[in-house]
Design an enzyme around this catalytic site. Structure first.
Site, PDB file in Angstrom:
ATOM      1  N   SER B  22     -46.227 -11.310  58.569  1.00  0.00           N
ATOM      2  CA  SER B  22     -47.418 -11.283  57.744  1.00  0.00           C
ATOM      3  C   SER B  22     -47.566 -12.599  57.004  1.00  0.00           C
ATOM      4  O   SER B  22     -46.647 -13.405  56.934  1.00  0.00           O
ATOM      5  CB  SER B  22     -47.365 -10.098  56.773  1.00  0.00           C
ATOM      6  N   CYS B  23     -48.748 -12.777  56.473  1.00  0.00           N
ATOM      7  CA  CYS B  23     -49.135 -13.993  55.784  1.00  0.00           C
ATOM      8  C   CYS B  23     -48.091 -14.334  54.705  1.00  0.00           C
ATOM      9  O   CYS B  23     -47.676 -13.435  53.995  1.00  0.00           O
ATOM     10  CB  CYS B  23     -50.495 -13.745  55.144  1.00  0.00           C
TER      11      CYS B  23
END
Lengths: 375, 84
Positions: B22-23
């Protein structure tokens, strides 16, 4: 130096108490321009995290030292990374726990006022999304209006107040956010009321919310009276609580009025909207305190964080109630409307029970501002 | 490939798998990988983070790289990024 977690609840207090805060928003430019954390005394800098991968030196001079600096991103990860980089440069800095997702879902319960016989009315302010839900409490019983999907918040609040949730109402079929009404009713055994004209396509059982319905809450019999007030949707219904408060749903806001196009029938419903705002509401006493289902801008918040104003004041000050020419009114509420809320078609499907997205998917659908109004 | 453009096939020199990340990791890893490529070479990135849809093109644009193709197969987003 340290990088420290700040919760959505702490940010909410800063908004409500008009405190200063400097927000370094590290989402991409489009996301920032579409929707951000709004505060009266907040200042902003938007630099996407991917422009800072080689270092944060170039922005250090732009970060003030006389107030808290909060790094914000969509979910948390990027703000944590950037906050750590800033702290390594010798600065104290905060990051937002859970990012904009948690900001969008945070609810701040604020007491609006007392009701007859010791009753109370609470407004649940969802600052990140501009949604407002209500709880009417009277002697062990509660009614909830326009519940958002975080049903635990209402259930826990009712427990704290030692009241049983007996009635759950939605003023209309929402298009900008996912309703928690049905789940809340299921979890508590309460009756779930929806306006039948908005509910023609729903795939679950509900109790019809008809014009003139009177529900009495608690032993002191606080009245919640339904008033058919179409225009935003064909079923839109307002409530008068304890003859003192007017819950307007998405028909009338503090600084704007409802838009008639989100269910696709602006041309047909503009006449209903006109009639509700310029006739039905005109017949009510101007002392009623208007409590809408949304706010659009931070200036609509009162000093104590509530969103409320007397109907008489709105007749004087709200531009949408002062367009005397009917053609001009028609033009304003049907032409040049702001963009529609993100995923509004899908959100309507969820609220009709036709699709059942996961929690993450629901969060994704609700990203962005509510955009239910015409100013 | 569009035959009118006169190219044959988009050859990616390497595939970077950032599925499940994820980011900010998809872009952090992509940037690192791009730093090892030569100008004109293409990196193929496989991501599942929906945030990549907006962030990858914005990052590439800011860094001067070109996204020459982008597709989505079974919830995997594939970017073909040509180094500046």
């Amino acid at each position: 130096m340290a990088f420290i977690k700040m919760t959505a609840a702490q940010v909410a207090r800063k908004v409500i108490e008009n405190q200063k805060l400097f927000i370094l928003d590290v989402r991409n430019r489009d996301a920032y321009e579409d929707w951000k954390i709004e505060g009266h005394n907040f200042d902003y800098l938007n630099v996407p995290y991917f422009d800072l991968l080689d270092g944060v030196e170039e922005i250090l001079a732009k970060l003030p030292t006389d107030r808290d600096v909060l790094v914000v991103c969509a979910k948390e990860g990027s703000s944590l990374m950037i906050a750590e980089m800033i702290s390594e440069e010798g600065r104290d800095v905060f990051y937002l726990e859970g990012g904009m997702d948690s900001w969008s879902s945070y609810l701040e319960p604020i007491k609006v006022g007392n009701l007859t016989g010791g009753g109370e009315l609470y407004q649940f302010v969802r600052l990140g999304k501009g949604c407002l839900s209500y709880m009417v409490i009277s002697e062990g019983e509660a009614a909830i209006v326009d519940a958002v999907r975080f049903t635990d918040v209402f259930i826990n609040f009712a427990k704290e107040k030692n009241v049983e949730i007996k009635y759950v109402f939605d003023t209309h079929l929402h298009a900008d956010h996912i309703s928690g009404g049905r789940q809340l009713a299921q979890a508590t055994g309460a009756a779930y009321y929806l306006p039948p004209k908005d509910a023609e396509e729903v795939v679950f059982d509900y109790t019809p919310l008809e014009d003139g319905l009177i529900v009495k809450i608690g032993a002191s019999q606080i009245e919640v009276d339904a008033l058919y007030s179409p225009g935003h949707t064909i079923g839109s219904t307002s409530f008068i609580v304890d003859r003192k408060y007017l819950l307007t749903g998405d028909i009338l806001f503090i600084d704007s009025i409802g838009r008639p196009d989100l269910a696709g029938l602006a041309e047909d419903w503009v006449g209903d909207l006109r009639k509700t705002l310029y006739r039905r509401y005109r017949e009510l006493t101007e002392d009623l305190i208007v409590l809408p289902a949304h706010f659009m801008i931070i200036d609509e918040l009162n000093e104590d964080g509530t969103v409320a104003k007397s109907l008489g004041d709105l007749f004087l000050e709200n531009h949408g109630l002062n367009i005397h020419d009917e053609d001009e009114f028609r033009h304003i509420v049907t032409d040049n409307l702001p963009p529609q809320p993100n995923s509004y078609q899908q959100i309507r499907q969820v609220n009709m029970g036709k699709i059942n997205p996961s929690n993450d998917e629901q969060t994704e659908m609700e990203i962005g501002p509510n955009r239910c109004a015409v100013r | 490939m569009d035959p009118l453009k006169g190219e044959f096939k988009m050859e990616s020199i390497k595939i970077l798998d950032v599925k499940g990340m994820s980011c900010p990791m998809p872009i952090v890893r992509t940037k690192k990988e791009m730093d090892t490529l030569h100008s004109g070479e293409i990196l193929e990135v496989h991501a599942t983070d929906r945030g990549s849809l907006a962030d990858m093109p914005a990052w590439a644009n800011a860094a001067g790289h070109t996204i020459v193709d982008q597709k989505e197969e079974a919830n995997v987003i594939k970017f073909f990024i040509k180094k500046a």
